[in-house]
Write an enzyme that holds these catalytic residues in place. Structure first.
Site, short mmCIF file in Angstrom:
data_model
loop_
_atom_site.label_atom_id
_atom_site.label_comp_id
_atom_site.label_asym_id
_atom_site.label_seq_id
_atom_site.Cartn_x
_atom_site.Cartn_y
_atom_site.Cartn_z
N ALA A 31 1.06 -1.24 0.15
CA ALA A 31 -0.01 0.24 0.08
C ALA A 31 0.86 1.30 -0.11
CB ALA A 31 -1.00 0.07 1.06
N GLY A 34 2.06 1.51 -3.43
CA GLY A 34 0.74 1.74 -4.28
C GLY A 34 0.25 3.07 -4.15
N ASP A 35 0.39 3.69 -2.91
CA ASP A 35 -0.04 5.24 -3.00
C ASP A 35 0.82 6.27 -3.69
OD1 ASP A 35 -1.51 7.36 -1.27
OD2 ASP A 35 0.53 7.63 -0.49
N ALA A 36 2.01 5.93 -3.64
CA ALA A 36 3.03 6.92 -4.87
C ALA A 36 2.62 6.56 -6.00
CB ALA A 36 4.40 6.57 -4.06
#
Length: 146
Positions: A31, A34-36
Site C-alpha cells: 500500500a 501503491g499510494d505513490a
C-alpha cells in the site's frame, strides 16, 4: 533531441535495483508504494490535461487520491479482478494499520488501503499493462477518463 528510453529500466539500472518479488512484501508495504504509484499516475494525468495554477492541480488530484474515491474505484473494479488480484486487495484491506483515517470512514480507509496494496503489488510485479488497464477502467467508470 534526446532519444526515447524506458524510464523504469533506466532508473533500475542507474540505481542498481533488483527485480522485486511482490509476493514477499507485507500488504502495508504494498500500500505504501501503491499510494505513490497511484498518486504519480493521477498527477501525470492531471498535468497532461493542461497547464493551470498549482492550487487547481492539487485540488483536482487530491479529489482523485482521497480514500473515499479510492474506495469507490475498488468497488467498481472488484468484478474485474482476477482471483490473485482479489486476494491481494483483501490482504491490504484487512491489514491492521497503526494509522487512523483523518477525513474518511474506517471502511473507506480500509478499502483504499486494499486498493493501494493492489496498485503496489501490480507495480512491483511489473504488471504495468494490468495496472494501467485497471486504473483507466476505474477512472472511466467514475467519469474522470473519456
Amino acid at each position: 533531441m534526446e532519444e526515447s528510453i524506458n524510464f523504469l529500466t533506466f532508473y533500475k539500472e542507474t540505481f542498481g535495483l533488483k527485480r522485486a518479488d511482490a509476493a514477499t512484501y507485507s500488504p502495508l508495504v504494498l500500500a505504501y508504494i501503491g499510494d505513490a504509484v497511484y498518486e504519480l499516475m493521477i498527477r501525470t494525468k492531471i498535468v497532461n490535461d493542461g497547464n493551470m495554477q498549482v492550487n487547481k492541480l492539487h485540488k483536482k488530484s487530491a479529489g482523485l487520491v482521497k480514500a473515499e474515491t479510492q474506495a469507490n474505484l475498488i468497488k467498481l473494479l472488484l468484478p474485474h479482478l482476477t482471483e490473485e488480484e482479489l486476494a491481494v486487495y483483501k490482504r491490504g484491506r484487512n491489514a491492521k494499520s497503526m494509522t487512523v483515517a483523518k477525513h474518511a470512514t474506517m471502511t473507506d480507509y480500509r478499502m483504499a488501503t486494499g486498493f493501494e496494496a493492489l496498485i503496489g503489488w501490480l507495480f512491483l510485479a511489473e504488471r504495468f499493462q494490468r495496472l494501467t488497464e485497471l486504473t483507466a477502467l476505474g477512472l472511466r467508470e467514475i467519469g474522470e477518463l473519456t
